[in-house]
Structures are given as C-alpha cells and as structure tokens.
Motif scaffolding. Structure first.
Motif, PDB file in Angstrom:
ATOM      1  N   MET A 127      36.745  62.085  52.918  1.00  0.00           N
ATOM      2  CA  MET A 127      37.847  61.196  53.209  1.00  0.00           C
ATOM      3  C   MET A 127      37.324  59.795  53.546  1.00  0.00           C
ATOM      4  O   MET A 127      37.875  58.802  53.095  1.00  0.00           O
ATOM      5  CB  MET A 127      38.670  61.732  54.375  1.00  0.00           C
ATOM      6  CG  MET A 127      39.887  60.900  54.660  1.00  0.00           C
ATOM      7  SD  MET A 127      40.969  61.744  55.781  1.00  0.00           S
ATOM      8  CE  MET A 127      41.141  60.492  57.021  1.00  0.00           C
ATOM      9  N   TYR A 128      36.270  59.692  54.338  1.00  0.00           N
ATOM     10  CA  TYR A 128      35.730  58.378  54.685  1.00  0.00           C
ATOM     11  C   TYR A 128      35.126  57.688  53.468  1.00  0.00           C
ATOM     12  O   TYR A 128      35.100  56.469  53.382  1.00  0.00           O
ATOM     13  CB  TYR A 128      34.693  58.503  55.789  1.00  0.00           C
ATOM     14  CG  TYR A 128      35.305  58.887  57.119  1.00  0.00           C
ATOM     15  CD1 TYR A 128      36.167  58.015  57.777  1.00  0.00           C
ATOM     16  CD2 TYR A 128      35.049  60.116  57.700  1.00  0.00           C
ATOM     17  CE1 TYR A 128      36.739  58.349  58.982  1.00  0.00           C
ATOM     18  CE2 TYR A 128      35.614  60.472  58.908  1.00  0.00           C
ATOM     19  CZ  TYR A 128      36.463  59.587  59.550  1.00  0.00           C
ATOM     20  OH  TYR A 128      37.034  59.921  60.733  1.00  0.00           O
ATOM     21  N   ASN A 154      36.224  57.946  50.283  1.00  0.00           N
ATOM     22  CA  ASN A 154      37.234  57.488  49.333  1.00  0.00           C
ATOM     23  C   ASN A 154      38.347  56.651  49.954  1.00  0.00           C
ATOM     24  O   ASN A 154      39.086  55.997  49.247  1.00  0.00           O
ATOM     25  CB  ASN A 154      37.887  58.690  48.636  1.00  0.00           C
ATOM     26  CG  ASN A 154      36.896  59.432  47.784  1.00  0.00           C
ATOM     27  OD1 ASN A 154      35.968  58.844  47.265  1.00  0.00           O
ATOM     28  ND2 ASN A 154      37.091  60.730  47.664  1.00  0.00           N
ATOM     29  N   ARG A 155      38.539  56.745  51.274  1.00  0.00           N
ATOM     30  CA  ARG A 155      39.572  56.037  52.017  1.00  0.00           C
ATOM     31  C   ARG A 155      40.972  56.579  51.772  1.00  0.00           C
ATOM     32  O   ARG A 155      41.909  56.150  52.414  1.00  0.00           O
ATOM     33  CB  ARG A 155      39.546  54.541  51.709  1.00  0.00           C
ATOM     34  CG  ARG A 155      38.288  53.877  52.185  1.00  0.00           C
ATOM     35  CD  ARG A 155      38.236  52.416  51.858  1.00  0.00           C
ATOM     36  NE  ARG A 155      39.441  51.713  52.242  1.00  0.00           N
ATOM     37  CZ  ARG A 155      39.745  50.498  51.823  1.00  0.00           C
ATOM     38  NH1 ARG A 155      38.939  49.876  50.992  1.00  0.00           N
ATOM     39  NH2 ARG A 155      40.834  49.903  52.221  1.00  0.00           N
ATOM     40  N   TYR A 156      41.154  57.476  50.845  1.00  0.00           N
ATOM     41  CA  TYR A 156      42.475  58.021  50.551  1.00  0.00           C
ATOM     42  C   TYR A 156      42.379  59.534  50.454  1.00  0.00           C
ATOM     43  O   TYR A 156      41.440  60.059  49.864  1.00  0.00           O
ATOM     44  CB  TYR A 156      43.026  57.463  49.232  1.00  0.00           C
ATOM     45  CG  TYR A 156      43.165  55.967  49.247  1.00  0.00           C
ATOM     46  CD1 TYR A 156      44.231  55.353  49.894  1.00  0.00           C
ATOM     47  CD2 TYR A 156      42.210  55.157  48.636  1.00  0.00           C
ATOM     48  CE1 TYR A 156      44.362  53.982  49.915  1.00  0.00           C
ATOM     49  CE2 TYR A 156      42.326  53.777  48.654  1.00  0.00           C
ATOM     50  CZ  TYR A 156      43.407  53.203  49.299  1.00  0.00           C
ATOM     51  OH  TYR A 156      43.532  51.844  49.324  1.00  0.00           O
ATOM     52  N   GLU A 157      43.385  60.215  50.990  1.00  0.00           N
ATOM     53  CA  GLU A 157      43.395  61.675  50.906  1.00  0.00           C
ATOM     54  C   GLU A 157      43.894  62.158  49.553  1.00  0.00           C
ATOM     55  O   GLU A 157      43.450  63.166  49.042  1.00  0.00           O
ATOM     56  CB  GLU A 157      44.284  62.249  52.022  1.00  0.00           C
ATOM     57  CG  GLU A 157      43.694  62.060  53.399  1.00  0.00           C
ATOM     58  CD  GLU A 157      44.554  62.699  54.475  1.00  0.00           C
ATOM     59  OE1 GLU A 157      45.310  63.635  54.162  1.00  0.00           O
ATOM     60  OE2 GLU A 157      44.464  62.249  55.619  1.00  0.00           O
ATOM     61  N   GLN A 158      44.868  61.470  48.999  1.00  0.00           N
ATOM     62  CA  GLN A 158      45.462  61.851  47.722  1.00  0.00           C
ATOM     63  C   GLN A 158      44.936  60.935  46.621  1.00  0.00           C
ATOM     64  O   GLN A 158      44.636  59.764  46.867  1.00  0.00           O
ATOM     65  CB  GLN A 158      46.985  61.728  47.790  1.00  0.00           C
ATOM     66  CG  GLN A 158      47.630  62.596  48.848  1.00  0.00           C
ATOM     67  CD  GLN A 158      47.455  64.078  48.522  1.00  0.00           C
ATOM     68  OE1 GLN A 158      47.509  64.477  47.375  1.00  0.00           O
ATOM     69  NE2 GLN A 158      47.224  64.878  49.557  1.00  0.00           N
TER      70      GLN A 158
END
Length: 188
Positions: free
Chosen positions: A1-2, A4-8
């Motif tokens: 998550m850290y 890519n900065r995005y979960e989806q």
C-alpha cells in the motif's frame, strides 16, 4: 500500500483527440471566425500575445518533463477565460485540449504569472490621456447624465458569474441567463 499509494487499481480516463490542435493548425489560418469563437481573440491578436509572452521565464523548462509550447498554453488559457459555467471547468477545458486537470491548472497559473508581470502590463495596458478623458467626459455630459460628467470610464452591465447560489437572498442574484451572478458598474 505504501509503495503504490492506492488500495484499488486506478482507472485512467481515456482521452479523445484534442481540439486544441485543430484550432491552432486549421482554424487559425483557414477560419479566423471559428478561431475567434474558441479563443475570443483574432489570430493576429493571438500571435501578438504569444510573441509578447514567449520569452517570459515562467515558460522556461527547467525539468526533464516536456512542456507545451507557449502558443498552446496561451490558447488553453484563453479558451478557459473565454467561457463560463461548465464549459470553463478544468475537466471541460481538459477535454477540449486533451490534457489533465492538473495541467490545465498549471497552464492557467503560468499564463497569468506572465501577464501580470510589470513589464508586460506596462506595454499592454495604457491609461487614457488627459485629452481622451476630457473627450469622453464631454460625450457623457452631452448624451447621458450630467452628474456623471466627471467620470471618464464606465463598465456597465458586466455580469460576473458566481459558482453557486449565494446563501443570503440567493434569488436576487439569478440573472436573465439563468446563472447566479453580480451585475457591476464601475465609474473611474
């Protein structure tokens, strides 16, 4: 998550062809009336504005990211300034130019920075001479209302659109064009 900065996963917005290129390449030379409808200036005025702004340091590319030409940036800003309501939104201007919202915001900032520089303002904005003011005052005294004689410049009936209905007395701001706006008059 850290990482890519995005979960989806993010969907990218597919962009259609840019109308900006058509305006600058085809309409500018072949249909100046349509060019003026898009940018609200004639091709001659547009070229003079670009020539006056192109050496401004705000347009210098100090990074490895390619920057649009000054001509393209001025065209995007003029399109945005020449429209109101939904047509002036960053998304609508972005669709017209084939650019993202952040780029539209950056272009607007750059063009306004260049236009508001003292050097450009001194060359582009000229105050009336004493003789020109006196001639206008005489016309106002003769044709309009004598009490306004000492004014030499009026801006009357200019609608300044508001982005939303004012909270207090909102109906009072609803104009004949079905927008919420202020109607101003300035006497100098």
């Amino acid at each position: 998550m850290y990482q890519n900065r995005y979960e989806q996963p993010r969907d990218t917005l597919p962009r259609g062809p840019s109308y900006l290129h058509h305006v600058l390449m085809a309409l500018k030379a072949g249909r100046p009336d349509h060019f003026r409808q898009n940018l609200r200036v004639s091709p001659i005025t547009f070229d003079a504005l670009v020539a006056a702004l192109e050496d401004d340091p705000v347009f210098a590319n100090n990074s490895n990211h390619p920057q649009l030409s000054v001509e393209q940036q001025v065209a995007v800003a003029l399109f945005r300034f020449g429209h109101n309501g939904n047509t002036a939104s960053m998304q609508a201007v972005g669709n017209w130019a084939g650019l993202g919202n952040g780029t539209i915001h950056l272009i607007t900032w750059r063009v306004m920075t260049a236009v508001l520089r003292p050097g450009f303002m001194q060359n582009a904005v000229r105050m009336l001479t004493h003789e020109e003011k006196e001639k206008a005052k005489q016309w106002v005294h003769k044709k309009l209302y004598r009490a306004w004689r000492d004014g030499w410049c009026f801006v009357d009936g200019t609608l300044v659109p508001l982005d939303q209905r004012p909270t207090w007395y909102g109906e009072s701001y609803f104009d004949r064009k079905c927008n919420y706006s202020l109607n101003i008059q300035v006497r100098l």
